[in-house]
Design an enzyme around this catalytic site. Structure first.
Site: not given
Ligand code: UD1
Length: 436
Positions: A25, A120, A310, A402
């Site tokens: 996914k 969120c 996850d 999803r």
């Molecule tokens: C992706 C996955 C999700 C998984 C996550 C962590 C997708 C669609 N979703 O989510 O299933 O749980 O990776 O493996 O691929 N953060 C910031 N600023 C940013 C971006 C992230 O502070 O600009 C923080 C987030 O709040 C979180 C951490 O960094 O605490 C990791 O987030 P991130 O790896 O970006 O997760 P997603 O890409 O949202």
């Protein structure tokens, strides 16, 4: 009156047999937007048929892409004639991965207009690192009234050095998308290393991009003039595979999980082995066999190759049945234990203290009406229902759909007693869906 669907599970049957894992996914939801960068036909194999990918394909079609299904898991996407225009914002708002359209549109058109991604549901999920990366590449970004406006002043981005303050899967992939057609070289330092990042890089490289170092914490992207069509097969889904592995162990069953990359599963396999479960690796499959009483384990979720966030709700369900007290520490999100209250309705004893869930094992679960709080929490409820004595009803299964292709059918083929039933929709929950 409208009706919603719920899962009804009669628990207590060990899962036995074989299951084939679908495409990943979290790779697919980046590769679909990535096809916007390609002038030509992208034939994508092993595409999972789940509602997240369906929504992204609909968004692309509304932007003008030609999308053709060759069979259930192979599609052709042709974005050659797509022009910049308004995307279906109502769909974008429902899906987290719509943030990849910022990078893909910027790369293709030099500008983008998208909604902020889904909200969120396990703590604050900002996209500041995505924005920092795009700005370093020369984009001007404005976030206003729930929309993200981005533009490269000269119509094209330029390569840059970007240090991510946080290891972020989404920001790493989004910056790759924005930089493949930029002029010059981009370096992403402190990049995430998840298998789906390597998959996105491999997809783009097979279409003519020059992305190096994916899978390490330094990724180098040498911008190219254009990308051409080609054929690419998405990797198997690490989390779907992990979910069946845990379900096999939790139900005291024996399941051969096929179409996997065992290396991607090591973080999960090792924790299962610590519980006493037997996990055997083969070339592209793993066999999971329950063996005696489950032992407690402690887990901390971390970026890859650490234990995936996850997978923590599913593991928590398993540990409810282990001997002793296990502790799960959530290292990625602020609030990812909402499912604990649902598990406790089924007789579990899970106490949440900040970023830790303390699981007193040895309490047998009993069927109850529960809710899927999000995608993976929903999967955890299914595993709980499969283990429980009696009948479990799980509402809000749109979350689960999803991310799990043919969940009910695959489980039934493993011997589970699970079916879908309808119930009257007396809420407005449908507008609040959030993807992960
Ligand atoms: C992706 C996955 C999700 C998984 C996550 C962590 C997708 C669609 N979703 O989510 O299933 O749980 O990776 O493996 O691929 N953060 C910031 N600023 C940013 C971006 C992230 O502070 O600009 C923080 C987030 O709040 C979180 C951490 O960094 O605490 C990791 O987030 P991130 O790896 O970006 O997760 P997603 O890409 O949202």
């Amino acid at each position: 009156m409208c009706f919603l669907e719920k899962y009804v599970i009669k628990g207590g049957k060990p899962l036995k047999g074989e299951v084939t894992i679908s495409g990943a996914k979290n790779a697919a939801v980046a590769i679909i937007p990535a096809s916007l960068l390609v002038k030509g036909v992208c034939r994508i194999e092993n595409m999972p048929h789940i509602s997240d990918t369906d929504m992204l394909l609909t968004i692309l079609k509304e932007l003008g892409a030609k999308v053709r299904f060759i069979d259930n898991s192979t599609i052709d996407i042709d974005c050659t004639n797509v022009e910049f225009g308004n995307a279906p914002f109502d769909l974008m708002r429902k899906i987290r991965a719509s943030y990849y359209l910022i990078g893909a549109m910027l790369g293709r058109f030099g500008k983008a207009k998208t909604t902020m991604p889904g909200g969120c549901n396990f703590g604050c999920r900002p996209i500041d690192q995505h924005i920092k990366g795009m700005e370093a590449l020369g984009a001007e970004i404005n976030v206003k009234n729930g929309f993200v406006y981005a533009a490269a002043p000269e119509g094209k981005l330029h390569g840059s050095f970007i240090y991510l303050d946080k290891v972020s899967v989404g920001a790493t992939m989004n910056i790759i998308l924005a930089s493949v057609l930029a002029t010059g070289r981009t370096i992403i330092e402190n990049a995430a290393r998840e298998p789906h990042i390597v998959d996105l890089a491999n997809f783009l490289n097979s279409m003519g991009a020059d992305v190096r170092g994916a899978g390490t914490d330094t990724i180098k992207v040498n911008g190219v003039e254009s990308l051409h069509g080609g054929t690419y097969a998405i990797i198997p889904d690490q989390i779907e595979a992990g979910t069946y592995m845990v379900a096999a162990a939790a139900t005291k069953g024996e399941v051969l999980i096929k179409n996997v990359i065992p290396k991607h599963l090591e973080c999960i396999s090792e924790k299962l082995r610590e519980t006493g479960t037997i996990v055997q690796n083969f070339e592209d499959s793993v066999l999971v066999r329950a063996s005696g009483n489950l032992r407690k384990v402690n887990i901390k979720t971390l970026p890859y190759p650490g234990f995936p966030t996850d997978m923590q709700p599913q593991m928590a369900t398993l540990l409810c049945q282990a001997e002793g007290t296990s502790v799960i520490t959530e290292g990625i999100y602020d609030n990812r234990f909402k499912y604990a209250a649902e598990l406790n309705k089924m007789g579990a004893n899970v106490n949440v203290e900040g970023k830790m869930a303390i699981i007193e094992g040895g309490h047998s679960l009993t069927g109850a009406p529960v809710m899927a709080c999000d995608l993976r929490a929903g999967a955890a409820m299914v595993i709980a229902g499969l283990c429980a004595n009696g009948e479990t009803e799980i509402e809000d299964i749109h979350y689960i759909e999803r991310g799990y292709e043919d969940f009910v059918e695959k489980l039934r083929r493993l011997g589970a007693d699970i079916c879908i039933a309808e119930y009257p929709d007396d809420t407005d929950k449908k507008d609040n869906v959030i993807a992960v």
